[in-house]
Design a protein around this motif. Structure first.
Motif, PDB file in Angstrom:
ATOM      1  N   VAL A   1      20.446  42.066 -70.962  1.00 39.25           N
ATOM      2  CA  VAL A   1      21.610  41.969 -70.555  1.00 39.25           C
ATOM      3  C   VAL A   1      21.992  40.331 -70.901  1.00 39.25           C
ATOM      4  O   VAL A   1      21.533  39.411 -70.377  1.00 39.25           O
ATOM      5  N   ASN A   2      22.987  40.239 -71.869  1.00 38.65           N
ATOM      6  CA  ASN A   2      23.764  38.867 -72.091  1.00 38.65           C
ATOM      7  C   ASN A   2      24.674  38.535 -71.709  1.00 38.65           C
ATOM      8  O   ASN A   2      25.569  39.395 -71.082  1.00 38.65           O
ATOM      9  N   VAL A   3      24.862  37.210 -71.262  1.00 40.02           N
ATOM     10  CA  VAL A   3      25.894  36.562 -70.479  1.00 40.02           C
ATOM     11  C   VAL A   3      26.434  35.480 -71.369  1.00 40.02           C
ATOM     12  O   VAL A   3      25.663  34.656 -71.696  1.00 40.02           O
TER      13      VAL A   3
ATOM     14  N   SER B   1      34.678  41.019 -72.242  1.00 36.71           N
ATOM     15  CA  SER B   1      33.825  40.836 -70.975  1.00 36.71           C
ATOM     16  C   SER B   1      32.854  39.900 -71.091  1.00 36.71           C
ATOM     17  O   SER B   1      32.447  39.116 -72.495  1.00 36.71           O
ATOM     18  N   ASP B   2      32.215  39.184 -69.964  1.00 36.04           N
ATOM     19  CA  ASP B   2      31.367  38.169 -70.126  1.00 36.04           C
ATOM     20  C   ASP B   2      30.121  38.755 -70.033  1.00 36.04           C
ATOM     21  O   ASP B   2      29.197  37.641 -69.674  1.00 36.04           O
ATOM     22  N   TRP B   3      29.617  39.861 -69.959  1.00 34.30           N
ATOM     23  CA  TRP B   3      28.546  40.544 -70.066  1.00 34.30           C
ATOM     24  C   TRP B   3      28.263  41.740 -70.914  1.00 34.30           C
ATOM     25  O   TRP B   3      29.342  42.318 -71.149  1.00 34.30           O
ATOM     26  N   ASP B   4      27.048  41.873 -71.363  1.00 24.36           N
ATOM     27  CA  ASP B   4      26.965  42.913 -72.241  1.00 24.36           C
ATOM     28  C   ASP B   4      25.553  43.476 -72.246  1.00 24.36           C
ATOM     29  O   ASP B   4      24.553  42.547 -72.517  1.00 24.36           O
TER      30      ASP B   4
ATOM     31  N   THR C   1      25.556  30.062 -71.817  1.00 26.14           N
ATOM     32  CA  THR C   1      24.964  31.376 -72.129  1.00 26.14           C
ATOM     33  C   THR C   1      23.721  31.792 -71.485  1.00 26.14           C
ATOM     34  O   THR C   1      23.088  30.820 -71.012  1.00 26.14           O
TER      35      THR C   1
ATOM     36  N   TYR D   1      20.766  35.444 -70.810  1.00 27.36           N
ATOM     37  CA  TYR D   1      20.103  36.818 -70.978  1.00 27.36           C
ATOM     38  C   TYR D   1      19.201  36.882 -69.860  1.00 27.36           C
ATOM     39  O   TYR D   1      18.420  36.126 -69.409  1.00 27.36           O
TER      40      TYR D   1
END
Length: 355
Positions: A67-69, A77-80, A346, A348
């Protein structure tokens, strides 16, 4: 009663006198020979002989969920969340020139059910120190944490190289196709006030030459890497080393670039440091810091030089935890503050199972 006995005796006599034809016999089929898989321990653990050959094969890989932030990391979105599956096949056989090695690495990335990518992550042959194919350069190496930014934008090339190895020392030279590397251009004023546009005659379509020297001496390890990009007519050189001190490992690195090129383009120069603390047998905590001189940042479109750019600094923390054998978790957070841009945070969280 006598008639019944006569009939039975006649039937028995007839059956005994009837010849048994060969077609009536039941013949058991011969079992097919079976060749069991044999373990090959000549090249380390995990290898087995391909049946019918003297070639040893090893299959390994990993499954990763991450999960990247970060700002707009997932579009709006700010997460993926992303998932990766990777498998590597390594084949080895003995020859008069030493082991002949072939490696194929397939990687599959999924951002969601419909947005997926399958790619050849590496494919090369290796014999007597010579390697040719698609593989990662020495510029892909770095310190053990996630804070340092001392490598190329793209480190996977079609290359041919020779690397000499002797015990704890190695030295090598490679010729790299930089078709997917960095290319220089001019940032000119845009139509709208306060905007710029990038202009370049064409993209990269040339070669580079790189070298790598490294080794280990006791608790100290080192590497010096350099490269010259003929397309951009600029090059870069980098040195890094690690030493075991106290409960962890201290890592230091420095890099200099004569101008933006495919080997290093983030800044004209940079220095990085980290300390990987072995808190327990399963837990590693790595704080890191980096300072950039004349910072540009990422991307493959770069200015012609670093003149007039501001500096930047970065600080971060990475935590690795081994849950069980071959299964671990990693969390990382990084803060970047450039003079010429907005600061950013940033990070994750990752789960990975290796096999």
């Amino acid at each position: 009663m006598n008639i019944r006995m006569v009939l039975l005796a006649s039937a028995a006599a007839f059956a005994a006198s009837t010849p048994v034809l060969a077609a009536d016999a039941i013949v058991a089929a011969e079992p097919e020979p079976v060749e069991y898989v044999r373990v090959c321990d000549a090249y380390g653990t995990g290898y087995f002989y391909i049946p019918g050959t003297e070639t040893c094969l090893k299959i390994e890989g990993y499954i990763r969920f991450q999960v990247n932030v970060g700002e707009d990391v997932g579009g709006d979105s700010d997460w993926d969340a992303v998932t990766r599956g990777q498998v590597q096949f390594t084949a080895k056989s003995d020859t008069e020139y030493g082991p002949l090695t072939g490696v194929i690495v397939m990687q599959f990335n999924a951002d969601n059910a419909s947005t997926q990518e399958a790619k050849l992550d590496s494919a090369y042959l290796d014999i007597a120190g010579f390697r040719a194919g698609l593989f990662y350069s020495w510029w892909d190496d770095g310190l053990s944490g996630e804070t340092d930014d001392i490598g190329s934008v793209e480190t996977l090339h079609n290359s041919i190289r020779y690397q000499y190895e002797s015990g704890t020392f190695y030295a090598g030279l490679s010729v790299d196709e930089l078709e997917d590397g960095v290319y220089q251009g001019t940032f000119a004023p845009g139509v709208l006030p306060g905007t710029t546009v990038f202009t370049a005659d064409d993209g990269p379509n040339n070669v580079g030459v790189a070298f790598g020297i490294g080794g280990k001496a006791g608790a100290f390890s080192y590497q010096v890497t350099g490269g010259w990009d003929f397309d951009n007519e600029d090059g870069a050189i980098r040195a890094m080393g690690t030493v075991e001190i106290g409960p962890g490992t201290l890592g230091l690195a420095g890099v200099y670039s004569s101008g933006p090129n495919s080997y290093y383009s983030a800044a004209e120069w940079a220095v990085a440091a980290e300390y990987a603390i072995k808190a327990t047998d399963k837990l590693k905590i790595t704080p890191g810091v980096q300072y950039y001189g004349n910072y540009f940042g990422g991307g493959k479109e770069v200015p012609e030089d670093f003149d007039g750019l501001g500096d930047a600094w970065k600080v971060g923390l990475t935590v690795d935890y081994q849950i069980v054998d071959n299964f671990y978790a990693k969390a990382s957070v990084q803060y970047l503050d450039p003079d010429d841009g907005d600061d950013s945070t940033t990070g994750y969280f990752r789960l990975q199972r290796s096999f």
